[in-house]
Every structure is written in C-alpha cells, then in structure tokens.
Design a protein around this motif. Structure first.
Motif, mmCIF file in Angstrom:
data_model
loop_
_atom_site.group_PDB
_atom_site.id
_atom_site.type_symbol
_atom_site.label_atom_id
_atom_site.label_comp_id
_atom_site.label_asym_id
_atom_site.label_seq_id
_atom_site.Cartn_x
_atom_site.Cartn_y
_atom_site.Cartn_z
ATOM 1 N N ASP A 1 49.434 -46.798 -8.352
ATOM 2 C CA ASP A 1 49.243 -47.932 -7.439
ATOM 3 C C ASP A 1 50.359 -47.982 -6.391
ATOM 4 O O ASP A 1 50.099 -48.205 -5.204
ATOM 5 N N ILE A 2 51.581 -47.780 -6.828
ATOM 6 C CA ILE A 2 52.721 -47.785 -5.898
ATOM 7 C C ILE A 2 52.561 -46.661 -4.883
ATOM 8 O O ILE A 2 52.724 -46.860 -3.677
ATOM 9 N N TYR A 3 52.217 -45.480 -5.378
ATOM 10 C CA TYR A 3 52.068 -44.336 -4.480
ATOM 11 C C TYR A 3 50.885 -44.480 -3.536
ATOM 12 O O TYR A 3 50.952 -44.059 -2.383
ATOM 13 N N ARG A 4 49.804 -45.071 -3.994
ATOM 14 C CA ARG A 4 48.649 -45.277 -3.120
ATOM 15 C C ARG A 4 49.060 -46.139 -1.929
ATOM 16 O O ARG A 4 48.755 -45.819 -0.784
ATOM 17 N N THR A 5 49.774 -47.227 -2.191
ATOM 18 C CA THR A 5 50.252 -48.094 -1.112
ATOM 19 C C THR A 5 51.211 -47.334 -0.204
ATOM 20 O O THR A 5 51.097 -47.391 1.037
ATOM 21 N N MET A 6 52.152 -46.614 -0.794
ATOM 22 C CA MET A 6 53.131 -45.880 -0.008
ATOM 23 C C MET A 6 52.457 -44.808 0.845
ATOM 24 O O MET A 6 52.771 -44.672 2.040
ATOM 25 N N ILE A 7 51.538 -44.067 0.270
ATOM 26 C CA ILE A 7 50.840 -43.019 1.020
ATOM 27 C C ILE A 7 50.030 -43.620 2.156
ATOM 28 O O ILE A 7 50.057 -43.118 3.279
ATOM 29 N N ASP A 8 49.311 -44.700 1.881
ATOM 30 C CA ASP A 8 48.521 -45.338 2.938
ATOM 31 C C ASP A 8 49.400 -45.733 4.121
ATOM 32 O O ASP A 8 49.052 -45.492 5.283
ATOM 33 N N GLU A 9 50.538 -46.337 3.841
ATOM 34 C CA GLU A 9 51.450 -46.762 4.913
ATOM 35 C C GLU A 9 52.056 -45.571 5.634
ATOM 36 O O GLU A 9 52.180 -45.568 6.866
ATOM 37 N N MET A 10 52.424 -44.551 4.880
ATOM 38 C CA MET A 10 53.061 -43.390 5.493
ATOM 39 C C MET A 10 52.077 -42.539 6.277
ATOM 40 O O MET A 10 52.470 -41.888 7.254
ATOM 41 N N VAL A 11 50.813 -42.544 5.900
ATOM 42 C CA VAL A 11 49.790 -41.871 6.706
ATOM 43 C C VAL A 11 49.733 -42.525 8.083
ATOM 44 O O VAL A 11 49.682 -41.840 9.109
ATOM 45 N N GLU A 12 49.775 -43.841 8.114
ATOM 46 C CA GLU A 12 49.769 -44.554 9.397
ATOM 47 C C GLU A 12 51.023 -44.229 10.215
ATOM 48 O O GLU A 12 50.950 -44.063 11.434
ATOM 49 N N THR A 13 52.157 -44.110 9.550
ATOM 50 C CA THR A 13 53.395 -43.725 10.230
ATOM 51 C C THR A 13 53.260 -42.334 10.842
ATOM 52 O O THR A 13 53.650 -42.101 11.990
ATOM 53 N N GLU A 14 52.691 -41.419 10.067
ATOM 54 C CA GLU A 14 52.534 -40.045 10.545
ATOM 55 C C GLU A 14 51.552 -39.966 11.718
ATOM 56 O O GLU A 14 51.780 -39.234 12.691
ATOM 57 N N ILE A 15 50.489 -40.754 11.652
ATOM 58 C CA ILE A 15 49.533 -40.803 12.765
ATOM 59 C C ILE A 15 50.226 -41.330 14.021
ATOM 60 O O ILE A 15 50.042 -40.790 15.119
ATOM 61 N N ALA A 16 51.045 -42.361 13.870
ATOM 62 C CA ALA A 16 51.785 -42.905 15.012
ATOM 63 C C ALA A 16 52.728 -41.860 15.589
ATOM 64 O O ALA A 16 52.844 -41.734 16.818
ATOM 65 N N GLU A 17 53.382 -41.090 14.744
ATOM 66 C CA GLU A 17 54.262 -40.013 15.222
ATOM 67 C C GLU A 17 53.473 -38.987 16.009
ATOM 68 O O GLU A 17 53.902 -38.537 17.067
ATOM 69 N N LEU A 18 52.306 -38.631 15.506
ATOM 70 C CA LEU A 18 51.447 -37.650 16.197
ATOM 71 C C LEU A 18 51.040 -38.195 17.551
ATOM 72 O O LEU A 18 51.097 -37.471 18.562
ATOM 73 N N ARG A 19 50.640 -39.451 17.621
ATOM 74 C CA ARG A 19 50.247 -40.071 18.897
ATOM 75 C C ARG A 19 51.431 -40.130 19.860
ATOM 76 O O ARG A 19 51.263 -39.873 21.070
#
Length: 99
Positions: A76-94
C-alpha cells in the motif's frame, strides 16, 4: 538492522522519530532517482511501465515478508509512492520538452 532496547517511552519515541527521518530522507533519494529516470525515457507509456511496477511491487512484498513486516502494508505504501513518483517523472519529461 539492530533494534535498540529502549528503557523509557521518551527514548522509544526518540528512536522512532529518528527512523522516520531516515525513511523520509530515503524517499527523497528515491524521488531524485525517479527524476533522473526521465532522462532515459521518451514517453508516458515508458514511465507507466506495468512490468516494472509489478517487478518493484513483488520485490518489496518479498522483502517485507523476509523482515516480518506486513507485505500488504508495504505494498500500500509503495503503491502510493509509485503513483506520486510516476507523476513526478511525467512532469520531468514534460519539462524537458520530450512531448
């Protein structure tokens, strides 16, 4: 990792606070690596790789089991962390103008 035998509630709370600080520091380090990962990817699909997410989840669940920690809680902790970090990575790509 050795767990100290505390003599008072105050001492125990101090140890927990120190562990919490280390956890947050490690999350920040992981987040910095996630930002770097955007350098190696060309699309949102690459970032949202179900295969890689499954690999990470299996790894942390297994690690939790070996340490006697609830694998469901860790997942559960990792699911939340991964979801947030995916958004961070997408923002970096943009921000890099990749798309």
């Amino acid at each position: 990792m050795e767990v100290k035998k505390c003599q008072t509630l105050e001492e125990l709370r101090k140890e927990i606070d120190e562990v919490d600080e280390k956890i947050v520091e490690l999350i920040a380090v992981r987040n910095d690596y996630i930002k770097q990962a955007a350098d190696f990817k060309q699309s949102v699909e690459e970032i949202k790789s179900d295969e890689r997410i499954d690999e990470v989840m299996q790894h942390v669940r297994h690690k939790a089991l070996t340490l006697g920690v609830s694998p469901n809680m860790v997942a559960d902790i990792y699911r939340t962390m991964i979801d947030e970090m995916v958004e961070t990575e997408i923002a970096e790509l943009r921000n890099r103008g990749a798309f």
